[in-house]
Design a protein around this motif. Structure first.
Motif, mmCIF file in Angstrom:
data_model
loop_
_atom_site.group_PDB
_atom_site.id
_atom_site.type_symbol
_atom_site.label_atom_id
_atom_site.label_comp_id
_atom_site.label_asym_id
_atom_site.label_seq_id
_atom_site.Cartn_x
_atom_site.Cartn_y
_atom_site.Cartn_z
ATOM 1 N N ARG A 8 1.233 6.621 -6.824
ATOM 2 C CA ARG A 8 -0.115 7.299 -7.305
ATOM 3 C C ARG A 8 0.010 8.936 -6.872
ATOM 4 O O ARG A 8 -0.821 9.701 -7.446
ATOM 5 C CB ARG A 8 -1.316 6.760 -6.478
ATOM 6 C CG ARG A 8 -1.889 5.617 -7.101
ATOM 7 C CD ARG A 8 -3.137 5.134 -6.533
ATOM 8 N NE ARG A 8 -3.271 3.618 -7.077
ATOM 9 C CZ ARG A 8 -3.739 3.212 -8.210
ATOM 10 N NH1 ARG A 8 -4.096 4.035 -9.116
ATOM 11 N NH2 ARG A 8 -4.237 1.995 -8.250
ATOM 12 N N SER A 9 0.872 9.092 -6.149
ATOM 13 C CA SER A 9 1.275 10.598 -5.634
ATOM 14 C C SER A 9 1.586 11.684 -6.861
ATOM 15 O O SER A 9 1.560 13.023 -6.561
ATOM 16 C CB SER A 9 2.120 10.779 -4.496
ATOM 17 O OG SER A 9 3.252 10.506 -4.904
ATOM 18 N N VAL A 44 0.827 -1.232 -0.010
ATOM 19 C CA VAL A 44 0.080 -0.196 -0.069
ATOM 20 C C VAL A 44 0.982 1.195 0.185
ATOM 21 O O VAL A 44 0.588 2.166 -0.611
ATOM 22 C CB VAL A 44 -1.069 0.059 1.099
ATOM 23 C CG1 VAL A 44 -1.417 1.338 1.334
ATOM 24 C CG2 VAL A 44 -2.202 -0.941 0.850
ATOM 25 N N ALA A 45 1.905 1.248 0.866
ATOM 26 C CA ALA A 45 2.927 2.434 0.754
ATOM 27 C C ALA A 45 3.412 2.709 -0.436
ATOM 28 O O ALA A 45 3.673 3.750 -1.086
ATOM 29 C CB ALA A 45 4.144 2.148 1.986
ATOM 30 N N GLU A 50 2.095 1.652 -3.441
ATOM 31 C CA GLU A 50 0.818 2.178 -4.141
ATOM 32 C C GLU A 50 0.895 3.524 -4.112
ATOM 33 O O GLU A 50 0.574 4.497 -5.134
ATOM 34 C CB GLU A 50 -0.197 1.455 -3.913
ATOM 35 C CG GLU A 50 -1.452 1.769 -4.694
ATOM 36 C CD GLU A 50 -2.846 1.096 -4.522
ATOM 37 O OE1 GLU A 50 -3.540 0.723 -5.377
ATOM 38 O OE2 GLU A 50 -2.863 0.726 -3.224
ATOM 39 N N HIS A 51 0.602 4.250 -2.767
ATOM 40 C CA HIS A 51 0.570 5.590 -2.499
ATOM 41 C C HIS A 51 1.723 6.379 -3.367
ATOM 42 O O HIS A 51 1.196 7.438 -3.692
ATOM 43 C CB HIS A 51 0.221 5.656 -1.259
ATOM 44 C CG HIS A 51 -0.832 5.293 -0.535
ATOM 45 N ND1 HIS A 51 -1.337 5.111 0.609
ATOM 46 C CD2 HIS A 51 -2.155 4.464 -1.209
ATOM 47 C CE1 HIS A 51 -2.486 4.798 1.130
ATOM 48 N NE2 HIS A 51 -3.031 4.350 -0.105
ATOM 49 N N ARG A 52 2.804 5.647 -2.941
ATOM 50 C CA ARG A 52 4.049 6.809 -3.689
ATOM 51 C C ARG A 52 3.866 6.815 -5.047
ATOM 52 O O ARG A 52 4.028 7.879 -5.566
ATOM 53 C CB ARG A 52 5.181 5.808 -3.179
ATOM 54 C CG ARG A 52 6.382 6.704 -3.675
ATOM 55 C CD ARG A 52 7.951 5.951 -3.479
ATOM 56 N NE ARG A 52 7.936 4.648 -4.015
ATOM 57 C CZ ARG A 52 8.189 4.656 -5.447
ATOM 58 N NH1 ARG A 52 8.194 5.541 -6.163
ATOM 59 N NH2 ARG A 52 8.132 3.263 -5.719
#
Length: 76
Positions: A21-22, A14-15, A17-19
């Motif tokens: 998508r940021s 998840v971390a 993925e967030h990176r």
């Protein structure tokens, strides 16, 4: 993998993925995002299997990650 290891793996995925998508993902990063989604689905499926086995009085360590085609083919 035990539940804690699965949760740690989910957190790491998840971390990442967030990176990704940021920002504005490159084509390679879009590919990686797809891979992450599949890996997350497999982790959540494994965690659900382990919980179901535990609830049924069975050994959760007998649960195994299912193939991508099977996990991705589930109906929501």
């Amino acid at each position: 993998m035990d539940d804690n290891e699965i949760h740690a793996r989910i957190s790491a995925l998840v971390a990442e993925e967030h990176r990704l998508r940021s920002g504005s993902p490159s084509p390679e990063e879009h590919t990686r995002l797809s891979e992450l989604e599949v890996a997350l689905d497999q982790c959540w499926d494994l965690l659900r299997q382990r919980r179901a086995r535990r609830d049924a009085g069975e050994d959760p360590d007998d649960a195994q990650a299912r193939p991508v085609g099977e996990v991705e083919g589930y109906r929501q």
